[in-house]
Write a protein that holds these residues in place. Sequence first.
Motif, PDB file in Angstrom:
ATOM      1  N   GLY A 264     -10.975  36.740  48.428  1.00 60.98           N
ATOM      2  CA  GLY A 264     -10.357  37.467  49.528  1.00 60.98           C
ATOM      3  C   GLY A 264     -10.195  36.642  50.787  1.00 60.98           C
ATOM      4  O   GLY A 264      -9.697  37.121  51.798  1.00 60.98           O
ATOM      5  N   ARG A 265     -10.649  35.394  50.770  1.00 63.37           N
ATOM      6  CA  ARG A 265     -10.416  34.386  51.809  1.00 63.37           C
ATOM      7  C   ARG A 265     -11.212  34.593  53.084  1.00 63.37           C
ATOM      8  O   ARG A 265     -11.694  33.653  53.676  1.00 63.37           O
ATOM      9  CB  ARG A 265      -8.914  34.277  52.127  1.00 63.37           C
ATOM     10  CG  ARG A 265      -8.113  33.802  50.921  1.00 63.37           C
ATOM     11  CD  ARG A 265      -6.741  34.414  50.871  1.00 63.37           C
ATOM     12  NE  ARG A 265      -6.123  34.186  49.561  1.00 63.37           N
ATOM     13  CZ  ARG A 265      -5.101  34.882  49.128  1.00 63.37           C
ATOM     14  NH1 ARG A 265      -4.568  35.834  49.871  1.00 63.37           N
ATOM     15  NH2 ARG A 265      -4.600  34.637  47.942  1.00 63.37           N
ATOM     16  N   ARG A 266     -11.287  35.824  53.604  1.00 63.70           N
ATOM     17  CA  ARG A 266     -12.094  36.144  54.796  1.00 63.70           C
ATOM     18  C   ARG A 266     -11.741  35.265  56.004  1.00 63.70           C
ATOM     19  O   ARG A 266     -12.604  34.734  56.687  1.00 63.70           O
ATOM     20  CB  ARG A 266     -13.585  35.998  54.479  1.00 63.70           C
ATOM     21  CG  ARG A 266     -14.045  36.715  53.234  1.00 63.70           C
ATOM     22  CD  ARG A 266     -14.206  38.203  53.437  1.00 63.70           C
ATOM     23  NE  ARG A 266     -14.595  38.844  52.194  1.00 63.70           N
ATOM     24  CZ  ARG A 266     -15.853  38.978  51.784  1.00 63.70           C
ATOM     25  NH1 ARG A 266     -16.830  38.499  52.529  1.00 63.70           N
ATOM     26  NH2 ARG A 266     -16.136  39.586  50.634  1.00 63.70           N
ATOM     27  N   LEU A 267     -10.464  35.130  56.263  1.00 64.09           N
ATOM     28  CA  LEU A 267     -10.016  34.377  57.430  1.00 64.09           C
ATOM     29  C   LEU A 267     -10.108  35.235  58.675  1.00 64.09           C
ATOM     30  O   LEU A 267     -10.227  36.455  58.610  1.00 64.09           O
ATOM     31  CB  LEU A 267      -8.553  33.935  57.232  1.00 64.09           C
ATOM     32  CG  LEU A 267      -8.265  33.048  56.011  1.00 64.09           C
ATOM     33  CD1 LEU A 267      -6.768  32.897  55.829  1.00 64.09           C
ATOM     34  CD2 LEU A 267      -8.927  31.689  56.171  1.00 64.09           C
ATOM     35  N   PHE A 268     -10.052  34.594  59.830  1.00 65.14           N
ATOM     36  CA  PHE A 268      -9.948  35.318  61.092  1.00 65.14           C
ATOM     37  C   PHE A 268      -8.460  35.534  61.345  1.00 65.14           C
ATOM     38  O   PHE A 268      -7.759  34.662  61.870  1.00 65.14           O
ATOM     39  CB  PHE A 268     -10.600  34.528  62.225  1.00 65.14           C
ATOM     40  CG  PHE A 268     -12.089  34.373  62.055  1.00 65.14           C
ATOM     41  CD1 PHE A 268     -12.951  35.415  62.379  1.00 65.14           C
ATOM     42  CD2 PHE A 268     -12.627  33.204  61.545  1.00 65.14           C
ATOM     43  CE1 PHE A 268     -14.321  35.288  62.216  1.00 65.14           C
ATOM     44  CE2 PHE A 268     -13.995  33.060  61.380  1.00 65.14           C
ATOM     45  CZ  PHE A 268     -14.843  34.103  61.710  1.00 65.14           C
ATOM     46  N   GLY A 269      -7.984  36.720  60.965  1.00 68.16           N
ATOM     47  CA  GLY A 269      -6.550  36.989  60.957  1.00 68.16           C
ATOM     48  C   GLY A 269      -5.873  36.943  62.306  1.00 68.16           C
ATOM     49  O   GLY A 269      -4.679  36.650  62.400  1.00 68.16           O
ATOM     50  N   ASN A 270      -6.631  37.236  63.369  1.00 62.24           N
ATOM     51  CA  ASN A 270      -6.038  37.239  64.709  1.00 62.24           C
ATOM     52  C   ASN A 270      -6.113  35.878  65.394  1.00 62.24           C
ATOM     53  O   ASN A 270      -5.678  35.728  66.537  1.00 62.24           O
ATOM     54  CB  ASN A 270      -6.704  38.303  65.577  1.00 62.24           C
ATOM     55  CG  ASN A 270      -8.191  38.058  65.778  1.00 62.24           C
ATOM     56  OD1 ASN A 270      -8.821  37.407  64.934  1.00 62.24           O
ATOM     57  ND2 ASN A 270      -8.742  38.563  66.859  1.00 62.24           N
ATOM     58  N   LEU A 271      -6.677  34.880  64.703  1.00 61.20           N
ATOM     59  CA  LEU A 271      -6.716  33.514  65.226  1.00 61.20           C
ATOM     60  C   LEU A 271      -5.665  32.673  64.516  1.00 61.20           C
ATOM     61  O   LEU A 271      -5.293  32.958  63.381  1.00 61.20           O
ATOM     62  CB  LEU A 271      -8.100  32.891  65.011  1.00 61.20           C
ATOM     63  CG  LEU A 271      -9.292  33.581  65.682  1.00 61.20           C
ATOM     64  CD1 LEU A 271     -10.561  32.776  65.425  1.00 61.20           C
ATOM     65  CD2 LEU A 271      -9.068  33.755  67.181  1.00 61.20           C
ATOM     66  N   THR A 272      -5.202  31.620  65.186  1.00 56.56           N
ATOM     67  CA  THR A 272      -4.194  30.752  64.589  1.00 56.56           C
ATOM     68  C   THR A 272      -4.814  29.880  63.500  1.00 56.56           C
ATOM     69  O   THR A 272      -6.042  29.798  63.359  1.00 56.56           O
ATOM     70  CB  THR A 272      -3.566  29.837  65.644  1.00 56.56           C
ATOM     71  OG1 THR A 272      -4.558  28.918  66.121  1.00 56.56           O
ATOM     72  CG2 THR A 272      -2.981  30.640  66.805  1.00 56.56           C
TER      73      THR A 272
ATOM     74  N   ALA B 116      -3.350  33.550  61.409  1.00 52.61           N
ATOM     75  CA  ALA B 116      -3.671  33.486  59.984  1.00 52.61           C
ATOM     76  C   ALA B 116      -3.270  34.759  59.244  1.00 52.61           C
ATOM     77  O   ALA B 116      -2.857  34.708  58.086  1.00 52.61           O
ATOM     78  CB  ALA B 116      -5.160  33.219  59.796  1.00 52.61           C
ATOM     79  N   GLY B 117      -3.381  35.890  59.929  1.00 51.23           N
ATOM     80  CA  GLY B 117      -3.066  37.158  59.289  1.00 51.23           C
ATOM     81  C   GLY B 117      -1.600  37.339  58.957  1.00 51.23           C
ATOM     82  O   GLY B 117      -1.253  38.229  58.183  1.00 51.23           O
ATOM     83  N   THR B 118      -0.744  36.503  59.530  1.00 50.25           N
ATOM     84  CA  THR B 118       0.696  36.611  59.266  1.00 50.25           C
ATOM     85  C   THR B 118       1.171  35.616  58.204  1.00 50.25           C
ATOM     86  O   THR B 118       2.349  35.586  57.868  1.00 50.25           O
ATOM     87  CB  THR B 118       1.502  36.371  60.562  1.00 50.25           C
ATOM     88  OG1 THR B 118       1.319  35.008  60.985  1.00 50.25           O
ATOM     89  CG2 THR B 118       1.056  37.307  61.665  1.00 50.25           C
ATOM     90  N   LEU B 119       0.263  34.810  57.670  1.00 50.87           N
ATOM     91  CA  LEU B 119       0.622  33.842  56.638  1.00 50.87           C
ATOM     92  C   LEU B 119       0.830  34.527  55.292  1.00 50.87           C
ATOM     93  O   LEU B 119       0.307  35.619  55.050  1.00 50.87           O
ATOM     94  CB  LEU B 119      -0.481  32.786  56.484  1.00 50.87           C
ATOM     95  CG  LEU B 119      -0.828  31.929  57.709  1.00 50.87           C
ATOM     96  CD1 LEU B 119      -2.020  31.034  57.380  1.00 50.87           C
ATOM     97  CD2 LEU B 119       0.354  31.099  58.167  1.00 50.87           C
ATOM     98  N   SER B 120       1.555  33.874  54.410  1.00 47.93           N
ATOM     99  CA  SER B 120       1.689  34.376  53.043  1.00 47.93           C
ATOM    100  C   SER B 120       0.365  34.214  52.305  1.00 47.93           C
ATOM    101  O   SER B 120      -0.539  33.504  52.771  1.00 47.93           O
ATOM    102  CB  SER B 120       2.783  33.593  52.305  1.00 47.93           C
ATOM    103  OG  SER B 120       2.352  32.259  52.058  1.00 47.93           O
TER     104      SER B 120
END
Length: 237
Positions: free
Chosen positions: A87-95, A135-139
């Motif tokens: 599920g990656r667990r990125l910080f979606g609101n950060l670049t 990050a949250g807007t990436l494919s």
Amino acid sequence: MLLEVKNLRVSYGNIKALHGIDFQVDEGEIVCIIGANGAGKSTTLRAISRMVEVEEGTQMTFMGKDMLKYKPEKVVSELGISHVPEGRRLFGNLTVMENLKLATFARKDKEKIKKDMERMFSIFPRLEERKNQEAGTLSGGEQQMLAVARAYMSAQRVMLLDEPSMGLAPKLMLSMFDSLAEISREGTTILLVEQNARLALKFAQRGYVLETGNLVIEGKSEDLLNDPEVKKAYLGG
């Protein structure tokens, strides 16, 4: 021996997730763990990164050091083991760039950080193109690239990968594994769990098969690919 695990036991309440498995990973190897959903694959990686508690009798050593003495953050900063979770667990609101920089919080080697960032952008040029994008807007494929790059930026001795092909189209899936092979060739040891057993075994040198928390088969990937039982259960006959 780089990583050695003996009698790994994990429970979630009354549910036994791992029943005492043994495995090892040598430096520079690519090793995979395959098995059906619920077999205990993700739990194995989470135990190594100290994200779940293990039961008494479990032994885990890394370069001879007792891993049970390390907190999760020290597994990364002191042992050099990074974890790319399912599920990656990125910080979606950060670049993209902010996610990568955040991964270096425990590092002091500024010049090496700069070189590592450049290396990741050379392996994943799409990330450099998207470095100022949230990050949250990436494919899905781009997010998986970022998750791997972020793990590399935090620790490079060992990378734990949980389902790196999940959600990727076949072409992107192969591209991702090509990139991981390149990272491995540069000295990072890789332990991955993967639902796509055929792809995982073609990528790894050795493999382990888990069934309901028990280790049932292990061996060289080529042998597992030709094993009738493995073929029948995991490779579509």
